[in-house]
Design an enzyme around this catalytic site. Structure first.
Site, short mmCIF file in Angstrom:
data_model
loop_
_atom_site.label_atom_id
_atom_site.label_comp_id
_atom_site.label_asym_id
_atom_site.label_seq_id
_atom_site.Cartn_x
_atom_site.Cartn_y
_atom_site.Cartn_z
N ASP A 23 0.85 -1.19 0.00
CA ASP A 23 0.00 0.00 0.00
C ASP A 23 0.89 1.24 0.00
O ASP A 23 2.11 1.15 0.24
CB ASP A 23 -0.92 0.02 1.23
CG ASP A 23 -0.15 0.08 2.54
OD1 ASP A 23 0.89 -0.61 2.65
OD2 ASP A 23 -0.57 0.82 3.45
N GLU A 60 0.17 -0.89 5.76
CA GLU A 60 1.26 -0.33 6.54
C GLU A 60 1.09 1.16 6.76
O GLU A 60 1.33 1.67 7.86
CB GLU A 60 2.61 -0.61 5.85
CG GLU A 60 3.82 -0.46 6.77
CD GLU A 60 4.36 0.95 6.89
OE1 GLU A 60 5.14 1.19 7.84
OE2 GLU A 60 4.02 1.82 6.08
ZN LIG Z 1 7.15 2.04 4.07
ZN LIG Z 2 5.61 4.81 4.34
#
Ligand SMILES: [Zn+2]
Ligand SMILES: [Zn+2]
Ligand SMILES: [Zn+2]
Ligand SMILES: [Zn+2]
Lengths: 478, 478
Positions: B100, B166
């Protein structure tokens, strides 16, 4: 000899439903000056007022103020000026009020429709503008009408000045007043403004003083852009660290201003002035109720009122540029702007205060040994205002209160500012009296704004009575 | 004996256009995890990765993590787990990355379309996710492909764990890793994460430490609602006054933490550790460039890096509940919440730090003699992480850097945190190495994010080379 006003009072009582109806019509016009798309409603409200005044036989003019600065597509609402009577043998009293209102949405939490005047079983008349300031403005019109219906000669020439932008900074009004001081307003012998509130709920007051306000921005900057505290924490001088330090040197937790020289500018308390505080109808419970807590600094009425009215105060309002949302963000803001203001009182001159503030900030910042940059600027300033409560304008109003309410009024000051007061005083050179109609619980700028029916009806009596007394008061200032 | 990798390197060079095309395809999928309506794109990116891995012959699974907490209409994107090789005689290396990306809009100030990989004449490949973290993730795939095309045996079994949340807090990942540590990840001998950056632009580094972070809210309240400073200024204890005071006791302008006992928790500097700092490729100009100013606290590299990596720091992030907009507002906020955090380092335990912080705040607030209420709470905490840079995992990576780049890598730590690092270490009990691909100028979370072509292509070589060295490194920890 007291004026004979029984027939006037009877008319006010007899006409009370009619007067409430007039207020209902005014409240129904959502004249919100802060909302662009309601500007036509503000203008409609000005026209409504003008037509009511014309119907009462007043000479009325709608004075245009041009376009709204920074919003050139918007016309400013007109100032409604009117004259009722032009008898050279009578005194001329200039009154001011405003016909615009604060924003209001039912969804904000109003119990009733804000633009639908709703009277409950305790006589509380709820509606936006009821107490601020449509009730008081209509009070003058109602006083004229009751005199006419009672067949009593109107005691003074009345000059009226009703604006439509008060809740949005009275855009354009100062220039207008200064311009008209020696023209439309030139005959004025004294000024009366009904746009504030009683200190409590039971006892009327006359207001003779207001604090001024110097508002400052304190900008501290260093990094070229916001930083991540993981990467830069501990390696760079952080503007927020410096700002908190400097801001914390300005005022003590007990409200004492810590800027060298500021407190020395304050006019000393005289015995005469001190004696005014004892009788004021105010209790610590009044304070706690309005605070919503018991976190007051003083434990007695006198010190509390003095701190509010006649001593300066310094408040830290906030920080621009730092993280201000809920949650957690690990930012090191690159530029932060602290906002603080000082409420100023006699004899603090705006410029003197500025000098002391800037010197203090420079010194406090220098002591940090920071590599950041600090800049303190004045955002705006407004002078304090204090009138003599022994002027005949006040004496007359005091007698009127006793006549209508059967009590001597409290002589009060206010901690905030009503800038137009000082503008009228300076432009006309005449005494200005603040003669409130509503009470402390009216919630002027909040949800569920109201005006008690008693305050409205007795207030109409008071405005008329004041005009009778002010007409005959010896023109001397003690 | 150094591995013979010439044919591998040649394949990487020959395939470089193909590898850039693969990155272009990945960047073109706007897998922004923070934007609800782009969730399908995140999932599409996970599937793209899975199909690329399958085409290379890896065993791939898409592991669902369920619904997003507090947003039950949203599916979390799957964790892509994959295994390439299962030869019991080989070591198994577990690698992590995320597919992501941060949000990006052309209008934010991008010079090019953020989801359209654009290579300029200096070989800078601009695009959201190019360096964070699609380039490094594809690096592992590219290394596999180049081995296949070069006809070289792949030196290890590769376990892969690529997540899609993340940039939005790795929702659900910790539980997943803990759950799989003794299942899918059970064969892992060491872990390698490529999701950070070189300290500068010229010299590769291996990262062996991260600071943790304790984030606090400091709430001070008093009045029942926001007050007007005109009416209440000087009469009530103001929460902002108290907050500025308490916050200013936490840290000095030179970054020194003023909380009793905090600095005593820090592990003393050893000569061994000290000797690591001299060689690091970093200059004060690097600091000033990234700061955008010269407002650094120290005038030398060593102290600056130590302050960033191995000493704690305390930053004041902002104030919630106070006036934070431009302009002037004369409010006395009723409840203000100061936000600050402490970057923690060995041997500071989260709980010990909390105790000292709360005791300090209580004492500082009590000293004010205020009638307001003060409450300090921990918003979140993350432990520091330090690995041994002498572990064979690091030794192997160091040799690989020398092989590919011809220089010994800098051994660095970072001031921020990458929480998944600690999760992998604790869940697997294995050494974790941070092996960055991008450089300090890549602008990972900003506009114009890029990855230099050189870093990408040599980075692919490095990842493969690392796997060869780690396969044969003696399994001892000095
Ligand atoms: Zn990263
Ligand atoms: Zn990042
Ligand atoms: Zn008003
Ligand atoms: Zn108002």
């Amino acid at each position: 000899m007291a004026p004979q006003l029984d027939s006037y009072f009877k008319q006010v009582d007899d006409l009370s439903d009619h007067f409430i109806e007039r207020l209902r019509k005014a409240v129904a016009i959502p004249s919100v000056s802060a909302e662009d798309d309601r500007r036509p409603e503000v203008i409609r409200m000005g026209k409504f007022l003008a037509s009511e005044l014309k119907a009462l036989g007043a000479d009325v003019e709608l004075r245009e103020l041009g376009k709204q600065p920074h919003k050139e597509h918007l016309d400013l609402p007109p100032v409604v000026v009117a004259r009722y009577g032009s008898d050279k043998s009578k005194r001329t009293i200039l009154v001011y009020g405003h016909y615009d209102v604060q924003p209001a949405l039912k969804d904000d939490g109003w119990a009733t429709e804000p633009f639908d005047l709703t009277v409950d079983d305790k006589g509380r008349m709820y509606g936006r503008g009821s107490t601020d300031d449509k009730g008081p403005v209509l009070g003058w019109l109602n006083a004229i009408e009751a005199h006419q219906k009672a067949g009593i000669d109107f005691p003074v020439n009345l000059l009226m000045c009703f604006e439509g932008m008060e809740e949005y900074g009275s855009e354009g009004l100062d220039d207008f007043i200064n311009e008209e001081a020696k023209k439309y307003f030139k005959d004025a012998d004294a000024v009366c403004i009904s746009d504030n509130y009683w200190l409590g709920t039971e006892k009327p007051c006359l207001t003779y003083g207001l604090r001024g306000c110097n508002y400052y921005s304190l900008e501290i900057s260093g990094p070229g852009q916001d930083l991540h505290s993981g990467v830069f924490g501990g390696t760079a001088h952080e503007p927020m660290t410096d700002l908190m330090r400097v801001m914390s040197t300005l005022v003590a937790p007990d409200g004492k201003i810590l800027i060298d020289g500021i407190n020395e500018l304050v006019a000393p308390m005289t015995d005469d002035e001190k004696s005014l505080y004892g009788d004021i109808a105010f209790t610590m419970d009044n304070l706690y109720e309005s605070l919503g807590s018991t976190s007051g600094i003083y434990d007695n009425k006198e010190q509390t009122l003095m701190a509010r009215w006649r001593y300066p105060s310094l408040s830290l309002h906030g920080v621009e540029g730092a993280f201000s949302a809920p949650g957690a963000k690990t930012v090191i803001p690159a530029k932060v702007i602290g906002k603080f203001s000082i409420r100023i009182v006699p004899d603090m001159e705006i410029e003197d205060v500025n000098k002391l503030v800037f010197a203090h900030v420079d010194k406090a910042f220098a002591a940090l040994g920071s590599k950041n940059t600090c800049k303190c600027t004045l955002q705006h300033a407004g002078k304090w205002w204090v009138a003599s409560p022994k002027h005949w304008n006040f004496t007359a109003a005091g007698k009127a209160v006793e006549h209508v309410w059967g009590v001597k009024p409290d002589l009060t000051r206010e901690g905030g500012s009503i800038p137009v007061t000082l503008t009228f005083e300076q432009a006309t050179g005449k005494n200005v009296l603040l003669l409130p109609m509503g009470s402390s619980t009216d919630a002027a700028h909040s949800i569920n704004e109201k005006l008690d029916k008693r305050n409205y009806i007795e207030g109409i009596k008071l405005l008329g009575t004041y005009l009778h007394y002010v007409a005959e008061e010896p023109m001397k200032e003690e």
